[in-house]
Design a protein around this motif. Structure first.
Motif, short mmCIF file in Angstrom:
data_model
loop_
_atom_site.label_atom_id
_atom_site.label_comp_id
_atom_site.label_asym_id
_atom_site.label_seq_id
_atom_site.Cartn_x
_atom_site.Cartn_y
_atom_site.Cartn_z
N SER A 198 -3.50 -4.99 -1.76
CA SER A 198 -4.43 -4.86 -0.64
C SER A 198 -5.03 -3.47 -0.63
N ALA A 199 -6.20 -3.35 -0.01
CA ALA A 199 -6.70 -2.04 0.40
C ALA A 199 -5.94 -1.61 1.63
N ALA A 200 -5.77 -0.30 1.79
CA ALA A 200 -4.92 0.21 2.87
C ALA A 200 -5.61 1.34 3.60
N PRO A 201 -6.14 1.09 4.81
CA PRO A 201 -6.72 2.17 5.60
C PRO A 201 -5.65 3.11 6.12
N GLN A 202 -6.04 4.33 6.49
CA GLN A 202 -5.07 5.34 6.92
C GLN A 202 -4.24 4.89 8.11
N MET A 203 -4.82 4.10 9.02
CA MET A 203 -4.10 3.72 10.22
C MET A 203 -2.83 2.96 9.92
N VAL A 204 -2.75 2.32 8.75
CA VAL A 204 -1.55 1.58 8.37
C VAL A 204 -0.33 2.48 8.36
N PHE A 205 -0.52 3.73 7.92
CA PHE A 205 0.63 4.58 7.64
C PHE A 205 1.09 5.38 8.85
N ARG A 206 0.59 5.01 10.02
CA ARG A 206 1.09 5.57 11.27
C ARG A 206 1.80 4.53 12.12
N ASP A 207 2.00 3.34 11.57
CA ASP A 207 2.57 2.25 12.37
C ASP A 207 3.59 1.48 11.52
N PRO A 208 4.86 1.50 11.90
CA PRO A 208 5.91 0.83 11.10
C PRO A 208 5.64 -0.65 10.87
N LYS A 209 5.04 -1.35 11.85
CA LYS A 209 4.85 -2.79 11.66
C LYS A 209 3.88 -3.09 10.52
N TRP A 210 2.84 -2.23 10.40
CA TRP A 210 1.90 -2.45 9.31
C TRP A 210 2.50 -2.02 7.98
N MET A 211 3.26 -0.94 7.97
CA MET A 211 3.91 -0.51 6.73
C MET A 211 4.89 -1.57 6.25
N ASN A 212 5.62 -2.17 7.16
CA ASN A 212 6.56 -3.23 6.78
C ASN A 212 5.84 -4.42 6.18
N LEU A 213 4.70 -4.80 6.78
CA LEU A 213 3.93 -5.91 6.24
C LEU A 213 3.43 -5.59 4.84
N MET A 214 2.98 -4.35 4.64
CA MET A 214 2.55 -3.92 3.31
C MET A 214 3.69 -4.05 2.30
N LYS A 215 4.86 -3.54 2.67
CA LYS A 215 5.99 -3.55 1.74
C LYS A 215 6.43 -4.97 1.40
N GLU A 216 6.38 -5.85 2.38
CA GLU A 216 6.83 -7.22 2.17
C GLU A 216 5.89 -8.02 1.28
N GLN A 217 4.60 -7.76 1.40
CA GLN A 217 3.62 -8.64 0.78
C GLN A 217 3.00 -8.13 -0.51
N PHE A 218 2.91 -6.79 -0.70
CA PHE A 218 2.05 -6.28 -1.76
C PHE A 218 2.79 -5.36 -2.72
N SER A 219 2.40 -5.45 -4.00
CA SER A 219 2.98 -4.61 -5.04
C SER A 219 2.03 -3.51 -5.50
N ILE A 220 0.77 -3.53 -5.01
CA ILE A 220 -0.20 -2.51 -5.39
C ILE A 220 -1.16 -2.30 -4.22
N LEU A 221 -1.57 -1.05 -4.01
CA LEU A 221 -2.47 -0.69 -2.91
C LEU A 221 -3.66 0.10 -3.45
N THR A 222 -4.77 0.00 -2.73
CA THR A 222 -5.95 0.82 -3.00
C THR A 222 -6.36 1.54 -1.73
N PRO A 223 -6.57 2.84 -1.77
CA PRO A 223 -7.12 3.52 -0.58
C PRO A 223 -8.55 3.08 -0.34
N GLU A 224 -8.90 2.82 0.93
CA GLU A 224 -10.26 2.38 1.23
C GLU A 224 -11.28 3.49 0.95
N ASN A 225 -11.03 4.66 1.48
CA ASN A 225 -11.98 5.78 1.36
C ASN A 225 -11.35 7.08 0.89
N GLU A 226 -10.03 7.16 0.93
CA GLU A 226 -9.34 8.45 0.82
C GLU A 226 -9.29 9.02 -0.58
N MET A 227 -9.71 8.26 -1.61
CA MET A 227 -9.78 8.81 -2.96
C MET A 227 -11.19 8.66 -3.54
#
Length: 518
Positions: A198-227
């Motif tokens: 998934s793409a991952a906006p910055q707001m994900v990394f300030r909220d445990p529920k979104w980070m947990n969903l990321m960890k459970e579902q995805f093996s690779i991430l892309t920054p939306e704008n940060e790189m």
């Protein structure tokens, strides 16, 4: 501990750093601190970077809304006072505003909250107030009026709650995924075929529920704008290097905006796909001009090639030193084919270097990328005949040199276009070139959030996944462009696998088992 006190403390923990009680009820819920990094702020259509004086400077602006912004968790009904200090050094005076972009179910609206005029070289304080409404996401930002390209700095951005922070109104259940225990993991389902991400906006990394969903579902991430270049190219740092060395090709880079994602990925064993090195958009205009000054002439071909090389070198050296092995692949070049001519768009890269600038970009990327890093070309509308021919033409100029590994399909589609057959033709055409493949940006829009629309959406996702599975031996990864509908750039058209509260939609189940989806 009483329930009311527990809820109050939980709210404070969500609302950011530097929380302090001012009086019986008044609470400071956030004060900016740029002493170490950008403190969660990011450039909205521009580059925002921390300075040596612990301020945040925004450069490369092209529109008034281009600004430093930050996501805030504001409680519905809460009354907030806002203040920020701003400074600009170019105009006799300039008008500034604190504004908010808020969204519900992906539909974004805006309000202007504070106003002020900053004289040249003077720090000026803007103050205003805001009563939070019912929104899924709130981004506070500082913008200008009538000064689209003005560089400026901010400091001491502060949010206080003069009447204390209210308890959230639980008119809807909190984000609790009802099917969490039984919901399958997409990364596990596709583990023997390709990475699912998934793409991952910055707001994900300030909220445990979104980070947990990321960890459970995805093996690779892309920054939306940060790189992207406007987040990585440090124009001020490059100017300083130029002044120190006299070298017009000297380039400074920083990864302040991407650190949250990179640390999360590193800590959890998740891969990162880098996006993007060379792009006609979201690249500071000053990068192409003499003395890193957008008001001066464009640099020569030789200087631009030197800057390109040093920029790419700096990116790879920083990541290898600080996050070794985390970024496994890169979009070296993005969206270079023009939709009208179906050949290279007339970007600054082409104007200065010429039609061979893609070849140099891949040569430099191969030269400095760690061994094993996959290098991609990424583009949209691959399923459109003319665009597909232009993309194939470009790839055929790059493949013989041996510096490109693969192609990334941006599949920003809707349920009626392009057709599944058009997608199949595009995939088969690119696959025939022998490249590695990835779906880099997948979403499918619908006109509304009705059951019938979501059923059509799910069927479309299932049909796309069947095509990708047929070519699984060439695909490295499939990535949806966003975590939930609320976080999508197309959120008003409900394009993703999870709804705004993180619950799986029919599309999720279609992707999880496309062969048996009815």
């Amino acid at each position: 501990m009483g329930k009311k006190l527990l809820v109050f403390l939980m709210i404070l923990s969500l609302l950011g750093s530097c929380v302090s009680v001012l009086a019986d009820d008044a609470v400071t819920v956030y004060t900016s601190d740029f002493s170490k990094d950008t403190d969660g702020w990011y450039g909205r259509g521009a580059q925002s970077a921390r300075t040596a004086e612990s301020t945040l400077k925004t450069t490369g602006r092209q529109s008034s809304w281009n600004s430093p912004g930050r996501d805030f968790d504001l409680v519905e009904g809460g009354k907030y006072n806002l203040s920020v200090e701003v400074k600009q050094d170019e105009l006799d005076s300039a008008n500034f505003m604190i504004s908010i972009a808020h969204s519900v179910e992906g539909m974004e609206t805006y309000e202007n909250l504070a106003f002020g005029k900053a004289k040249k070289g003077e720090w000026t304080t803007l103050t205003g107030s805001y009563t939070a409404g019912h929104f899924d996401r709130s981004v506070l930002y500082v913008e200008t009026t009538g000064a689209d390209t003005l560089d400026f700095e901010i400091r001491a951005f502060t949010v206080t709650a003069p009447e204390g922070v209210p308890e959230p109104k639980l008119t809807e259940p909190p984000m609790v995924i009802e099917e969490a225990d039984s919901m399958p993991s997409l990364k596990e389902i596709y583990a023997d075929k390709f990475d699912f991400g998934s793409a991952a906006p910055q707001m994900v990394f300030r909220d445990p529920k979104w980070m947990n969903l990321m960890k459970e579902q995805f093996s690779i991430l892309t920054p939306e704008n940060e790189m992207k270049p406007d987040a990585v190219l440090d124009v001020n740092g490059s100017k300083a290097l130029l002044k120190e060395t006299g070298d017009e090709t000297a380039v400074a880079v920083h990864f302040d905006a991407a650190k949250s994602l990179l640390r999360f990925a590193q800590s959890n064993g998740i891969k990162v796909h880098g996006h993007v090195l060379v792009w006609h958009s979201q690249t500071p205009e000053a990068f192409f001009h003499e003395d890193y000054d957008a008001k001066k002439p464009l640099v020569s071909r030789e200087v631009m090639l030197g800057r390109m090389e040093n920029y790419i070198k700096g990116v790879f050296e920083y990541l290898d030193a600080n996050y070794p092995g985390v970024v496994v692949s890169w979009d070296v070049l993005n969206e270079a084919i023009d939709d009208g001519s179906n050949w290279l768009r007339n970007s600054n890269w082409k104007k200065i270097i010429g039609d061979d600038y893609p070849n140099f970009a891949y040569a430099y990327a191969r030269k400095y990328a760690p061994e094993g890093t996959k290098l991609y070309y990424n583009d949209y509308n691959t399923a459109i005949g003319g665009k597909l021919r232009g993309i194939v033409k470009l790839l055929n100029t790059l493949i013989p040199e041996g510096n490109i590994d693969g192609y990334g399909f941006q599949m920003h589609h809707n349920v009626s276009f392009p057709s599944i057959q058009q997608i199949r033709t595009a995939v088969e055409t690119i696959a025939a070139l022998g490249l590695r493949l990835r779906v880099s940006e997948l979403d499918v829009t619908v006109s509304n959030n009705s059951e019938a629309s979501f059923k059509k959406q799910a069927k479309y996702y299932a049909d796309v996944m069947k095509i990708l599975i047929d070519h699984a031996d060439q695909f490295e990864a499939v990535q949806v462009w966003g975590l939930t509908d609320m976080m999508s750039w197309r959120g008003s058209q409900f394009p993703l696998l999870f709804d705004g509260r993180g619950n799986p939609k029919p599309a999720f189940w279609a992707v999880a088992d496309p062969e048996n989806y009815q």
